[in-house]
Design a protein around this motif. Structure first.
Motif, PDB file in Angstrom:
ATOM      1  N   MET A   1     -66.886   9.020 104.899  1.00  0.00           N
ATOM      2  CA  MET A   1     -66.254  10.302 104.611  1.00  0.00           C
ATOM      3  C   MET A   1     -66.042  10.478 103.112  1.00  0.00           C
ATOM      4  O   MET A   1     -65.850  11.591 102.631  1.00  0.00           O
TER       5      MET A   1
ATOM      6  N   MET B   1     -74.994  11.262 110.812  1.00  0.00           N
ATOM      7  CA  MET B   1     -74.483  11.872 112.043  1.00  0.00           C
ATOM      8  C   MET B   1     -74.294  10.798 113.118  1.00  0.00           C
ATOM      9  O   MET B   1     -73.278  10.769 113.814  1.00  0.00           O
TER      10      MET B   1
ATOM     11  N   ARG C   1     -71.316   8.513 112.182  1.00  0.00           N
ATOM     12  CA  ARG C   1     -69.990   9.084 112.422  1.00  0.00           C
ATOM     13  C   ARG C   1     -69.716   9.289 113.908  1.00  0.00           C
ATOM     14  O   ARG C   1     -68.562   9.389 114.328  1.00  0.00           O
TER      15      ARG C   1
ATOM     16  N   PHE D   1     -57.009  11.537 112.155  1.00  0.00           N
ATOM     17  CA  PHE D   1     -56.431  11.840 110.849  1.00  0.00           C
ATOM     18  C   PHE D   1     -54.919  11.777 110.858  1.00  0.00           C
ATOM     19  O   PHE D   1     -54.272  11.758 111.907  1.00  0.00           O
TER      20      PHE D   1
ATOM     21  N   ASN E   1     -55.440  17.336 113.821  1.00  0.00           N
ATOM     22  CA  ASN E   1     -56.249  18.493 113.412  1.00  0.00           C
ATOM     23  C   ASN E   1     -57.121  19.004 114.544  1.00  0.00           C
ATOM     24  O   ASN E   1     -58.335  19.076 114.429  1.00  0.00           O
TER      25      ASN E   1
ATOM     26  N   PHE F   1     -59.109  21.633 116.565  1.00  0.00           N
ATOM     27  CA  PHE F   1     -59.747  22.851 116.075  1.00  0.00           C
ATOM     28  C   PHE F   1     -59.044  24.059 116.689  1.00  0.00           C
ATOM     29  O   PHE F   1     -58.491  23.962 117.785  1.00  0.00           O
TER      30      PHE F   1
ATOM     31  N   HIS G   1     -74.341  16.536 119.679  1.00  0.00           N
ATOM     32  CA  HIS G   1     -75.304  15.450 119.713  1.00  0.00           C
ATOM     33  C   HIS G   1     -76.310  15.555 120.843  1.00  0.00           C
ATOM     34  O   HIS G   1     -77.116  14.673 121.047  1.00  0.00           O
TER      35      HIS G   1
ATOM     36  N   ARG H   1     -60.903  13.951 121.891  1.00  0.00           N
ATOM     37  CA  ARG H   1     -62.076  14.630 121.337  1.00  0.00           C
ATOM     38  C   ARG H   1     -63.054  13.605 120.773  1.00  0.00           C
ATOM     39  O   ARG H   1     -64.272  13.742 120.871  1.00  0.00           O
TER      40      ARG H   1
ATOM     41  N   GLY I   1     -62.530  17.062 110.323  1.00  0.00           N
ATOM     42  CA  GLY I   1     -62.547  16.654 111.723  1.00  0.00           C
ATOM     43  C   GLY I   1     -63.927  16.819 112.327  1.00  0.00           C
ATOM     44  O   GLY I   1     -64.405  15.966 113.063  1.00  0.00           O
TER      45      GLY I   1
ATOM     46  N   ILE J   1     -66.924  17.048 110.640  1.00  0.00           N
ATOM     47  CA  ILE J   1     -67.874  16.134 110.002  1.00  0.00           C
ATOM     48  C   ILE J   1     -67.681  14.719 110.558  1.00  0.00           C
ATOM     49  O   ILE J   1     -68.643  14.002 110.836  1.00  0.00           O
ATOM     50  N   ALA J   2     -66.402  14.337 110.750  1.00  0.00           N
ATOM     51  CA  ALA J   2     -66.112  12.990 111.234  1.00  0.00           C
ATOM     52  C   ALA J   2     -66.580  12.788 112.671  1.00  0.00           C
ATOM     53  O   ALA J   2     -66.721  11.668 113.129  1.00  0.00           O
ATOM     54  N   LEU J   3     -66.818  13.905 113.398  1.00  0.00           N
ATOM     55  CA  LEU J   3     -67.369  13.766 114.754  1.00  0.00           C
ATOM     56  C   LEU J   3     -68.892  13.675 114.724  1.00  0.00           C
ATOM     57  O   LEU J   3     -69.534  13.588 115.754  1.00  0.00           O
ATOM     58  N   GLY J   4     -69.456  13.719 113.526  1.00  0.00           N
ATOM     59  CA  GLY J   4     -70.904  13.603 113.400  1.00  0.00           C
ATOM     60  C   GLY J   4     -71.614  14.932 113.294  1.00  0.00           C
ATOM     61  O   GLY J   4     -72.826  15.003 113.445  1.00  0.00           O
TER      62      GLY J   4
END
Lengths: 252, 280
Positions: A54, A82, A85, A92, A96, A98, A113, A161, B173, B175-178
């Motif tokens: 990150m 991708m 991660r 975090f 957070n 969405f 994915h 999530r 969040g 980006i961190a999930l890919g």
């Protein structure tokens, strides 16, 4: 299988000219909880963000050294970020979720994915929410905005999530700092459960939390990883004077 | 000391009220001037009548209403995709240093007098349309293209602000999930910024429908309901500007009545923008 899932060798990290991580060498064990402690600005969050790259999002960061996850150097030129991660997820400091519905929060990752069908999504939804003990509370209000949940529920939802994309490693950056003591204890219980299937690295400024949940602890100070070892040893017989001073509350 | 403070407070209040006062005055004035002729002609006759011959007592503004709507729609069709693409690049992909230079530059577009846009339209765009697409060149298409450019700064600038208002925490969040950056924009940032972007488009619409000078110069101003994008059109605003100089009596009142129609359309758009912007 190698008991260590992550091995870091000779890692140096600079923000511009500021030397934020200094020659870090350490290994983290598979399916354990490892805690990183230390005063603010010691580099523990930076080290955490090295593991899912990150830090790449920040301008002016340069990194040297090796970070091996399952034997693969994630700083290799051809690393698929991708995929990395997806495998190394992150929770975090502030929850957070969405600004979408609870349902859409959970299916967000899986639909990035691949193209799971409705049944698969349903299965992922139930499994992820059950894993964080939110299913019973939320199963009748999946269409509601995730922002309507309490802070603790939001943080659990963020973990759910993450679980939905089937990661192997969970990075947690002070995940309880927005929560009250009771919610913190409940989240710690959840971490213990998750550690049966996942590797967890948690950054915390709360030493008691590190002592309660982790198997191994690393103490960081001014960019150095001063001491690393089994949590019981770090807290009862620290080898380094600086660790002892921090743990006994002389600074920090 | 306290009395002086009070005095300044009162003076500032007065200044603030003067802006609202002028709005009230304008409203009262155009309604007083324009309403009688609408009542006399009949509202539906005025709005849905296609025959405008003010010197002979025919006051139907349908052709102009449709022209205004078509021109505005055309401006959105050309302008919005361009503006959104530009806003996405500047807000999400371009390095911040570049955005800091480009955003003010784009906002400069809003400062160019509309007569200059009209002038460019007449000497560049109109001949091109006449040569390659046929018709008089002065057309619905020309007006739409020029207005499409004129609404860019409004739509781009407000859209960028809307996207910047989406917390970094959400992006991290995702980006961190890919997610890739584009996936993050498409699935998270755009939906989260939706109300701001819709507001931007509505304000752009308001700008397009209210624009006068540039449209007069490139639209041809023929008084008929257009059947093709190459037809010459006359918008509501153009009609007022073109005829007010020599209008008198009922004709003059009818132009004010046209102003009422415009006023109401713009009020509806602005109210919609405010309501949508306030919704979170």
């Amino acid at each position: 299988m190698n008991p260590d899932i992550i091995t870091i060798r000779h890692l140096d990290l600079y923000y511009g000219r500021f030397h934020a991580l200094k020659n870090i060498n350490v290994s983290f064990a598979r399916q354990r909880i490892t805690a990183l402690i230390g005063p603010s600005g010691c580099g523990k969050s930076t080290l955490l963000r090295v593991l899912n790259r990150m830090n790449d999002l920040i301008d002016g960061v340069s990194i040297t050294g090796q970070v091996l996850i399952d034997g693969e150097n994630i700083y290799h030129r051809e690393t698929n970020l991708m995929q990395l991660r997806k495998k190394v997820g992150m929770v975090f400091q502030r929850p957070n979720p969405f600004p979408l519905s609870i349902y859409d929060n959970i299916v967000y990752g899986p639909t990035l994915h691949g193209r799971p069908n409705r049944n698969q999504l349903e299965e992922i939804l139930v499994r992820s929410l059950k894993a964080v003990h939110l299913w019973d509370e939320l199963k009748d209000r999946l269409g509601q905005s995730a922002l309507s949940l309490t802070e603790e529920q939001q943080q659990r939802l963020c973990i759910a999530r993450l679980l939905a994309v089937e990661p192997e490693i969970l990075l947690m950056d002070e995940p309880c700092s927005a929560l009250d003591p009771l919610a913190t204890l409940q989240l710690e219980d959840l971490m213990q459960e998750l550690a049966k299937a996942y590797t967890i690295i948690i950054v915390t400024h709360n030493m008691q939390q590190a002592a309660r949940v982790s198997s191994d602890t690393g103490f960081m100070l001014l960019g150095d990883l001063v001491e690393f070892g089994p949590t019981s040893a770090i807290f009862t017989r620290p080898r380094d004077e600086r660790t002892e001073d921090y743990i006994s509350g002389k600074y920090g | 000391m306290l009395t002086r403070e009070k005095l300044i407070e009162k003076a500032l209040l007065l200044l603030a009220l003067s802006a609202i006062g002028s709005l009230a005055l304008i409203t009262i004035f155009i309604f007083l001037e324009g309403l009688p002729i609408i009542l006399k002609t009949g509202l539906s006759h005025f709005i849905f009548g296609a025959h405008w011959a003010p010197t002979k007592g025919h006051f139907g503004i349908l052709a102009m209403i449709l022209s205004s709507l078509y021109v505005t729609l055309g401006a959105l069709i050309f302008g919005v995709p361009l503006a959104l693409g530009c806003a996405i690049v500047l807000a999400e992909f371009a390095p911040p240093s570049l955005t800091r230079i480009l955003k003010p530059t784009i906002e400069l577009l809003a400062g160019i007098p509309s007569v200059v846009y009209g002038f460019l339209g007449v000497i560049l765009l109109v001949p091109l349309i006449r040569t390659y697409l046929g018709g008089p060149g002065l057309s619905l298409l020309a007006a739409s293209l020029i207005l499409g450019i004129m609404i860019l700064p409004t739509v781009i600038s407000i859209s960028i602000d809307a996207m910047h208002a989406v917390p970094t925490l959400y992006r991290e969040g995702s980006i961190a999930l890919g997610a890739t950056q584009w996936q993050t924009v498409r699935k998270l940032v755009l939906p989260a910024a939706r109300s701001g972007i819709i507001t931007a488009i509505i304000l752009g619409m308001g700008r397009a429908i209210g624009e006068t000078m540039a449209v007069i110069m490139v639209a041809g101003n023929a008084l008929s309901i257009p059947t093709s994008i190459l037809d010459s059109v006359r918008t509501l605003t153009a009609n007022i500007a073109l005829e007010l100089g020599y209008a008198s009596g009922a004709h003059r009142e009818a132009l004010f009545a046209t102003g009422i129609v415009l006023f109401i359309i713009i009020m509806i758009l602005n109210t919609a923008a405010t309501l949508i912007a306030g919704r979170r």
